[in-house]
Motif scaffolding. Structure first.
Motif, PDB file in Angstrom:
ATOM      1  N   ARG A   1       5.649  11.509   1.156  1.00  0.00           N
ATOM      2  CA  ARG A   1       4.739  10.382   1.193  1.00  0.00           C
ATOM      3  C   ARG A   1       3.424  10.755   0.561  1.00  0.00           C
ATOM      4  O   ARG A   1       3.088  11.927   0.403  1.00  0.00           O
ATOM      5  CB  ARG A   1       4.517   9.941   2.645  1.00  0.00           C
ATOM      6  CG  ARG A   1       5.831   9.597   3.350  1.00  0.00           C
ATOM      7  CD  ARG A   1       5.620   8.499   4.347  1.00  0.00           C
ATOM      8  NE  ARG A   1       5.038   7.329   3.748  1.00  0.00           N
ATOM      9  CZ  ARG A   1       5.726   6.491   2.961  1.00  0.00           C
ATOM     10  NH1 ARG A   1       6.970   6.721   2.673  1.00  0.00           N
ATOM     11  NH2 ARG A   1       5.135   5.436   2.447  1.00  0.00           N
ATOM     12  N   ASP A   2       2.647   9.751   0.197  1.00  0.00           N
ATOM     13  CA  ASP A   2       1.403  10.033  -0.492  1.00  0.00           C
ATOM     14  C   ASP A   2       0.196  10.162   0.437  1.00  0.00           C
ATOM     15  O   ASP A   2      -0.943  10.254   0.004  1.00  0.00           O
ATOM     16  CB  ASP A   2       1.110   8.934  -1.536  1.00  0.00           C
ATOM     17  CG  ASP A   2       1.090   7.549  -0.918  1.00  0.00           C
ATOM     18  OD1 ASP A   2       1.037   7.443   0.322  1.00  0.00           O
ATOM     19  OD2 ASP A   2       1.110   6.563  -1.684  1.00  0.00           O
ATOM     20  N   GLY A   3       0.430  10.155   1.759  1.00  0.00           N
ATOM     21  CA  GLY A   3      -0.641  10.438   2.695  1.00  0.00           C
ATOM     22  C   GLY A   3      -1.606   9.305   2.939  1.00  0.00           C
ATOM     23  O   GLY A   3      -2.742   9.532   3.365  1.00  0.00           O
ATOM     24  N   LEU A   4      -1.210   8.066   2.670  1.00  0.00           N
ATOM     25  CA  LEU A   4      -2.106   6.941   2.924  1.00  0.00           C
ATOM     26  C   LEU A   4      -2.477   6.857   4.394  1.00  0.00           C
ATOM     27  O   LEU A   4      -1.638   7.018   5.272  1.00  0.00           O
ATOM     28  CB  LEU A   4      -1.438   5.633   2.488  1.00  0.00           C
ATOM     29  CG  LEU A   4      -1.416   5.368   0.974  1.00  0.00           C
ATOM     30  CD1 LEU A   4      -0.573   4.139   0.694  1.00  0.00           C
ATOM     31  CD2 LEU A   4      -2.817   5.145   0.445  1.00  0.00           C
ATOM     32  N   GLN A   5      -3.732   6.602   4.670  1.00  0.00           N
ATOM     33  CA  GLN A   5      -4.215   6.535   6.053  1.00  0.00           C
ATOM     34  C   GLN A   5      -4.173   5.090   6.532  1.00  0.00           C
ATOM     35  O   GLN A   5      -5.201   4.475   6.776  1.00  0.00           O
ATOM     36  CB  GLN A   5      -5.629   7.089   6.113  1.00  0.00           C
ATOM     37  CG  GLN A   5      -5.773   8.487   5.524  1.00  0.00           C
ATOM     38  CD  GLN A   5      -4.922   9.506   6.258  1.00  0.00           C
ATOM     39  OE1 GLN A   5      -5.150   9.741   7.441  1.00  0.00           O
ATOM     40  NE2 GLN A   5      -3.966  10.100   5.587  1.00  0.00           N
ATOM     41  N   CYS A   6      -2.998   4.516   6.640  1.00  0.00           N
ATOM     42  CA  CYS A   6      -2.865   3.108   6.989  1.00  0.00           C
ATOM     43  C   CYS A   6      -2.456   2.947   8.438  1.00  0.00           C
ATOM     44  O   CYS A   6      -1.720   3.748   8.952  1.00  0.00           O
ATOM     45  CB  CYS A   6      -1.837   2.428   6.089  1.00  0.00           C
ATOM     46  SG  CYS A   6      -2.321   2.414   4.347  1.00  0.00           S
TER      47      CYS A   6
ATOM     48  N   ASP B   1       0.811  -1.215   0.000  1.00  0.00           N
ATOM     49  CA  ASP B   1       0.000   0.000   0.000  1.00  0.00           C
ATOM     50  C   ASP B   1       0.847   1.270   0.000  1.00  0.00           C
ATOM     51  O   ASP B   1       0.291   2.383   0.075  1.00  0.00           O
ATOM     52  CB  ASP B   1      -0.923   0.019   1.225  1.00  0.00           C
ATOM     53  CG  ASP B   1      -2.027  -1.031   1.146  1.00  0.00           C
ATOM     54  OD1 ASP B   1      -2.291  -1.527   0.021  1.00  0.00           O
ATOM     55  OD2 ASP B   1      -2.610  -1.360   2.191  1.00  0.00           O
ATOM     56  N   LYS B   2       2.172   1.114  -0.059  1.00  0.00           N
ATOM     57  CA  LYS B   2       3.100   2.257  -0.070  1.00  0.00           C
ATOM     58  C   LYS B   2       3.056   3.068   1.216  1.00  0.00           C
ATOM     59  O   LYS B   2       3.426   4.246   1.249  1.00  0.00           O
ATOM     60  CB  LYS B   2       2.829   3.187  -1.262  1.00  0.00           C
ATOM     61  CG  LYS B   2       2.757   2.507  -2.618  1.00  0.00           C
ATOM     62  CD  LYS B   2       4.064   1.885  -3.012  1.00  0.00           C
ATOM     63  CE  LYS B   2       3.987   1.302  -4.424  1.00  0.00           C
ATOM     64  NZ  LYS B   2       5.205   0.571  -4.819  1.00  0.00           N
TER      65      LYS B   2
END
Length: 337
Positions: free
Chosen positions: A332-337, A111-112
């Protein structure tokens, strides 16, 4: 920006939790990356006592909630284990948790949300007791990333080794060695070192038998059948590779600088020389995966688990190499992981 490195806790009954804490005590780790542990906060808190550490555990369930501060261990808490888990003993509970720590890290990498994975050791018996029938980390990573062409590379000061076969018996290993697999590993070695900044890697290939068969005097012609065609094919593609060569002298030649990497035919042929150089200095790297994975090159050490005496040097080096291999990104691409 510093890469985000996920450190899986491995088997919680082994030395993994305490060497992780010791690694976080090293200020260099936070300076070169943003480390986050994938594991159980209760187990890490218990392990603080083993090493008399004053570090704080920040329990999180999303990567974006990590603080990445000196003095704090961010733990992506899967909450799988009880703090009463016996130390230094094989258990299916710890084996199951170790599998799920790695599984979560792989998902985060896909998921990066993280840039690389660094693994603390797991225990194969515990893994199998929990119903996860894999020889080790490498095979789990390969299956969960749908990777077919991969290999184990060990790295130590002055020596790198990549394996044609790994966690199988010696007789089975010889059966599995074939020209296609040897050629595949030569290619992986060449591509990996080029990505690491070596423009024309010098690659050497071990024989299977003593003295690499001595022109048929030892063995049943395995070198000519299984290795020579692969080496010739790679040479035709302008890869700088030689072999098969006698393993008993080849590793000495590699450590003095004649070669950048050695291709070993089976587990102990490659692991032995690396471990002679020092268990604390060796790092295990899985090459061929779509994600970066490094690891300590030692086991769970149940005999000393919980005593606070296990060395963190291999883990620190594994983290450092994960940072070097991780994709270079500006944000970073801001993924909410």
């Amino acid at each position: 920006m510093r890469p985000v490195i996920a450190i899986t806790m491995g088997d919680a009954a082994g030395v993994g939790p305490e060497i992780i804490i010791k690694a976080f005590e090293n200020e260099m780790v936070q300076k070169i990356c943003r480390p986050v542990v994938i594991g159980d906060s209760t187990i890490l808190n218990r392990a603080l006592n083993y090493v008399n550490s004053n570090l704080q555990i920040n329990s999180i369930t999303r990567i974006k909630d990590a603080v990445y501060e000196q003095g704090t261990i961010d733990c992506y808490d899967l909450n799988l284990l009880d703090e009463q888990l016996p130390v230094g003993k094989v258990s299916k509970e710890a084996g199951n948790a170790a599998f799920h720590y790695l599984e979560k890290a792989i998902t985060l990498a896909k998921d990066k949300a993280i840039d690389a994975i660094c693994t603390a050791p797991l225990n194969k018996e515990a893994l199998h007791l929990a119903g996860h029938i894999y020889p080790g980390h490498t095979e789990i990573l390969a299956e969960l990333t749908d990777t077919s062409d991969y290999a184990m590379m060990l790295s130590a000061p002055n020596l790198k080794v990549i394996h044609v076969t790994t966690h199988v018996g010696l007789i089975k290993a010889v059966e599995l060695i074939n020209p296609d697999r040897v050629y595949q590993v030569i290619k992986l070695a060449d591509e990996t070192l080029k990505k690491a900044g070596i423009p024309s890697p010098k690659i050497s290939v071990c024989g299977i038998n003593p003295h690499a068969g001595e022109n048929g005097l030892f063995g049943n012609g395995e070198e000519e059948e299984k290795i020579v065609p692969a080496v010739k094919k790679a040479q035709d593609e302008k890869i700088d590779v030689v072999g098969p060569l006698p393993a008993d002298t080849l590793f000495f030649r590699a450590t003095r600088g004649d070669f950048d990497i050695v291709i070993a035919m089976y587990h102990d042929q490659g692991h032995g020389p690396i471990k002679v150089l020092g268990l604390e200095s060796g790092v295990n790297i899985t090459v061929g995966l779509p994600i970066i994975r490094t690891s300590v090159d030692h086991g769970t050490a149940f005999d000393i688990a919980g005593k606070g005496i296990a060395s963190e040097e291999s883990l620190v080096e594994a983290i450092r190499q994960a940072v070097e291999l991780a994709p270079k990104i500006e944000e970073r691409d801001g993924l909410q992981c």
